[in-house]
Every structure is written in structure tokens, then in C-alpha cells.
Design an enzyme around this catalytic site. Structure first.
Site, PDB file in Angstrom:
ATOM      1  CB  SER A 152      31.103  78.143  35.077  1.00 43.82           C
ATOM      2  OG  SER A 152      32.464  77.779  35.086  1.00 43.82           O
ATOM      3  N   GLY A 208      37.423  65.161  31.797  1.00 42.61           N
ATOM      4  CA  GLY A 208      37.068  64.881  30.408  1.00 42.61           C
ATOM      5  C   GLY A 208      36.608  66.158  29.726  1.00 42.61           C
ATOM      6  NE  ARG A 253      37.876  79.841  33.884  1.00 41.56           N
ATOM      7  CZ  ARG A 253      36.945  78.996  34.356  1.00 41.56           C
ATOM      8  NH1 ARG A 253      35.716  79.027  33.888  1.00 41.56           N
ATOM      9  NH2 ARG A 253      37.234  78.138  35.309  1.00 41.56           N
ATOM     10  CE  LYS A 279      42.083  70.833  30.950  1.00 43.35           C
ATOM     11  NZ  LYS A 279      40.803  71.407  30.753  1.00 43.35           N
ATOM     12  CE  LYS A 300      38.790  68.785  33.907  1.00 44.48           C
ATOM     13  NZ  LYS A 300      38.152  69.006  32.597  1.00 44.48           N
ATOM     14  CD  GLU A 329      42.782  75.348  38.780  1.00 44.24           C
ATOM     15  OE1 GLU A 329      43.969  75.422  39.107  1.00 44.24           O
ATOM     16  OE2 GLU A 329      41.864  75.036  39.562  1.00 44.24           O
TER      17      GLU A 329
END
Lengths: 325, 325
Positions: free
Chosen positions: A10, A128, A247, A183, A100, A273
Site C-alpha cells: 500500500s 511521519g 493494522r 510506535k 518501520k 510490524e
């Protein structure tokens, strides 16, 4: 500019569109299982981004071009090393990671993996608050392009900067990469709050305390603490924890509602992730001796069979004390 | 402990319940228009908090008791001064403000208004992510009790601390009050993002840049910058910007959808503190010479007839530059 996007998930798809509309020569390098023939014919990939048309100018290819001026690496973090080993680029090619995560075996950030494989090439990261589905719809998005080399981060900024895709720059590559990666673990915790319907106040508290622990670890690892207050830290964390597009947040929500990790991951084409990152954060917090109560509870839920409801109670019942940041 | 809650709005009602369940003698001091007879009889106030039963032990009264050990001032910020002038307390009474706003005429924080009226009395503030509707349902909530006097903040923490209402302490009274007040202006901006359906990424960016400008002004006014990274800063800001419970966010959403400020405020019983606070922030940012682009656009929309869509464009189209925090 001659740009290749490697990875037709995506984010790869939506960034290929941003770059093509910016006027670059864009090649989207995908795998056979991504369905290149259908993508070439229909210009759509509805499994990954609904309703986005890939511009005709984007060349869809199974072959990687080693001589592009810039490659955007839009692949899951755990395959970054293999992808680069199989498709190396020239020493002048600017390598831009948008993955990430942290390599579990080495605890390397993605820029470290790139340097490890490709040597002293120019490397940047873009991170970001930027859901691929929103970038694809031209909703306003702001990101940070980070590199220790000023000319590299300015080149990346210049390459992407568009009316609805605003790019800031940062020299703090470590901080920008860690904010984007860590995060996802907090997003799992935020999803657990959603699953138990704990309310907006509790979730905001988890996000806030989550950023505090990300910032503590990141600072110990050499990041500038201010970076975590910026778009790639706080901004991305909020977007991930508060969005139905996330997700990782969705995985947390399903865990709280009683699904097992195997059931959840088995049912999704996409990669969460945060699950792998939780392992890496656990190892890093031990290595750097940083207390990370929220990430720790997520780790126990994912890998040690802890009950989500017990984890929430453990977090809430901590003793009365001054707020520590 | 002998506690009075002054103000029977949504937060006053839910805090009276927290205090009663904690075992204190609680008097809820309300106005005739709050319907004390019905509240006494039904123990419900559905206009302010749905489905919350006020414990039988809470005494509902029209009279203020000047000799209570602690008074919780749960009134809109613009009436704080009048309420205190009309109903003063003893010099030993701990005054706890839970109002989030700045007096427009003086630009005083609520603790300054209290000292201005009552002199050298013990003063604290409670702030943090805490929707009254969620506190009333026993959803987990964390707040910060701030006072420059350690014994005062510890007394407030002790008075409120409950399994589902966790109280941290902070000596940074300025920072805690400013975080709680200034965030309502950013919540208006976040609501505007919602009204235009700009997406989660854009909204997260507005929240992040919003906290940066709050933090710049607050630090210039004497706050500890770290406070804004805590529950009373970032935490409260996120809870307010992301929740359907937030009145300020809802006002912004309606503005973006074409309603006028007069229409919106006329239709609501409750107070949207952010509208008045936008005026105060405008004056403070000029006084302290702090650039506050988001609060500034909100001010222009509210008071200078600017079009919300133009404001959004103004924010997005700022020039390419490094991220500055």
C-alpha cells in the site's frame, strides 16, 4: 529524476503515484505474487489500496534497475536485508527507507541494515503520520525526511514535496527511525484499549506514557529527545493509535476481543510490524536498561501468554507517584 | 474529609461521585437552574451526564459551606471570579480548580484568579485526559494534581486517588493549567479537520504542531517544557481532539460544515471553553511574541470571518523547511 520504488504494497503504490505526479520517471519494482500483469492492465491493486489509480507513466516491472538515482524501499523491515542483497544499487543511488521496524536478529535500524549490505551509500528515511490510504486520496500529509547528510535529506525533500504531501527535514536519523518503529508497539496497546472499550481518556494516557517510554529508549540510543515531540514521533504515534487504517492498532483490538495472535496474523495479507518490533524493543530495553512498562506488557501478551485484561490492570494499578517524563 | 464541589455540570457531578465513593463527606453546591430538587429526588442529571447515579451520600445544596476543608471549583472559567466573590471560603480551605480556561479580561490562569479574589489560600488544579462521561462510568482515568505547595498537591492526590481515577502530582502549576486551557483551541482546529474529512494523518499533524505551539507559549510564560509532554499536556490534548465527547472538537467540526458560531453556541447548554480561550491565546501570543500558526487561524475563523477552508490551505502551504520544535 529517475526513481525506483521497490515494493508494491500500500505505501509503495501510493508513493509511486506521488513521485509520478511530481514529474519523475518512476519504476515500480514488484514481485510476481503482487500481480504485475493485472496492475499494468488495470492500474489498480485493490487488496492494498482501494480506489487508487496508478498513473500510466509508472512503469511496473519485475526487474530492479541498479542505476536509478533514488530507490524508495517500501518493503517490510524483516525482508529489507534480503531485498537489498538480491537487488543491489549503485554507490551513488540515494536509498530511502520507508519501512518501520527493527531487524530482530541484529537490532539494527533500517538505515543500519542498508549500510550493512550496501556500504557507504547515501541513506535517508521518510517517516511521519502518513496512512497509505490517505496519501492515495490526496489528503494532506506531512512527513519528515531524515538523513545525517544534509544534501541527501534536501534531495529527498525536493523529490517528494507536493501540495498535499509536505516534507520537512531532520538531521536526527536515529530519532526519526526509532519513532516510526517503536510506535507500532504502543499502537498494539492502544488497540487493546479499544478492544476493551476503555474510553478516550485511558487511550490518550497510554499514548502519552507510550511516547515517554519511546523517548527514554530513543534518547539512550543516541536520538535527540525533541525529535519524539515532532511529526515522526508524536505525530505518527497518534495517527497510528487513533486510525481505523492502522493494522497494528487493529491487531491489539482483536487480541483484546479474544482472538489469538496466530488467528489474527493468518487472516491478513498485510504485515503488522508491531509484533516483530515488540521483540526488538524488549531486547533493546534490557540492553539499555530502560523501563518501558507499556511495551513490556505488550510483549508479555504477544509472547508469554499474558491475559490482556491483566496487563491493563497492571498498568492502572501502579503506585501513586509524581509524574515522571 | 469535608469536601464541597461547586458546580453541578458534567465534571462537577462525576467528581462528586468519585469523592463520595472515596469516603468523603461531599456537598454538591449547585444553582437553582441546575434543578437541585430533581437531582435530589432522582439522583440523575441526564442533560449533563447520561446514566450516572449520584450517590445518596452526596448532599445537594444551593448553599455554599465556607468552612469545608477542600472545595472543587467545577465552573466555567469565565464565572470563576464571580462564583468565588459570592461564595468565599476560609483561608485554610484547599481550592481545587478543574476549570480549563483563561480569564479574558486579565489573561489570568484560574489559580491566579483564585489568589486574586481569595488571597493567599492553598490552591491546586486537576487536569489531564478525563472526559466527565468516562469518569462517570468508572473507565480508567489518569490526571495530574498540580500545586506549587507539595503538601497541597499531595492532599489533593490523596483525596481523589481511586482504582479507576489515578492521580499523579506536579509542582508545575503554570504548565498544567496552560496545557489544559490552550488545548481547547487546538481541539477546535482538530474538529475543523474532522469536518472537512481531511483524514487521520492530517489531524495527527495538527495535534502535534499544536502541542509544539502550546509548549512554546507555555515555556515563555514560565512553565516547564516537559510538562507539555505529560498527561496534562499531550494526554489531555489527544483525548480532546480525538473524542466524540469533546465539545470544542465538535464546535470545530460544525464550523467546517458551514454552521456559524452563533448557531452552534446557541444550540448547546454546555460551554465550549475553546472559543473564549482563542481570544486569550491570541492576546498572549502577541504579548510574548510567540508564533502560533494554528491558534492564529482558529482565531481568524472565530472572530475575523475567515473561511475554514482557507485556513487549512494556509497551514498546509507553508514553505518547505526543517522541522522546528
Amino acid at each position: 529524476m529517475n526513481v525506483q520504488v521497490t515494493g508494491a504494497g500500500s505505501f509503495g503504490l501510493s508513493l509511486a503515484r506521488v513521485l509520478a505526479r511530481r514529474g519523475h520517471d518512476v519504476r515500480l519494482c514488484c514481485r510476481q505474487e503482487d500481480g504485475p500483469e493485472e496492475l499494468r492492465r488495470t492500474r489498480h491493486s485493490p487488496h492494498f489500496v482501494q480506489d487508487m489509480e496508478l498513473p500510466q507513466e509508472v512503469e511496473v516491472s519485475l526487474e530492479s534497475d541498479p542505476d536509478v538515482e533514488m530507490v524508495v524501499l517500501a518493503v517490510p523491515s524483516h525482508v529489507m536485508r534480503t531485498v537489498l542483497e538480491q537487488n543491489p544499487f549503485s554507490g551513488k543511488t540515494i536509498h530511502v527507507s520507508v519501512a518501520k521496524g527493527i531487524e530482530n536478529e541484529t537490532l539494527y535500524r533500517m538505515s543500519e541494515v542498508i549500510h550493512d549490505v550496501a556500504g557507504d551509500v547515501p541513506v535517508a528515511s521518510i517517516s511521519g503520520p502518513s496512512h497509505a490510504e490517505e496519501v492515495a486520496k490526496d489528503l494532506p500529509t506531512t512527513v519528515t525526511a531524515a538523513s545525517v547528510e544534509e544534501d541527501v535529506r534536501l534531495a529527498v525533500q525536493e523529490a517528494f514535496m507536493s501540495p498535499m504531501f509536505r516534507v520537512y527535514t531532520s538531521p536526527d536519523h536515529i530519532g526519526v527511525e526509532l519513532g516510526g518503529s517503536l510506535k507500532n508497539v504502543i499502537a498494539l496497546a492502544a488497540g487493546i484499549c479499544d478492544g476493551f472499550e476503555l474510553g478516550d481518556s485511558a487511550k490518550a494516557a497510554v499514548i502519552t506514557r507510550g511516547l515517554a517510554e519511546i523517548s527514554r529508549l530513543g534518547t539512550a540510543m543516541g536520538a535527540d529527545p525533541l525529535t519524539f515531540a515532532g511529526l515522526s514521533g508524536m505525530g505518527d504515534l497518534i495517527a497510528t493509535c487513533e486510525s481505523r487504517h492502522s493494522r497494528n492498532r487493529a491487531v491489539g483490538e482483536k487480541l483484546a476481543r479474544g482472538s489469538t495472535l496466530e488467528e489474527i496474523l493468518g487472516a491478513s495479507l498485510m504485515v503488522a510490524e508491531g509484533v516483530r518490533t515488540a521483540r526488538a524493543v524488549h531486547a533493546l530495553s534490557e540492553q539499555y536498561k530502560i523501563e518501558m512498562p507499556i511495551s513490556d506488557e505488550v510483549y508479555k501478551i504477544l509472547f508469554e501468554g499474558a491475559e490482556p485484561v491483566r496487563a491493563i490492570n497492571a498498568l492502572m494499578m501502579r503506585e501513586a507517584k509524581p509524574e515522571r517524563l
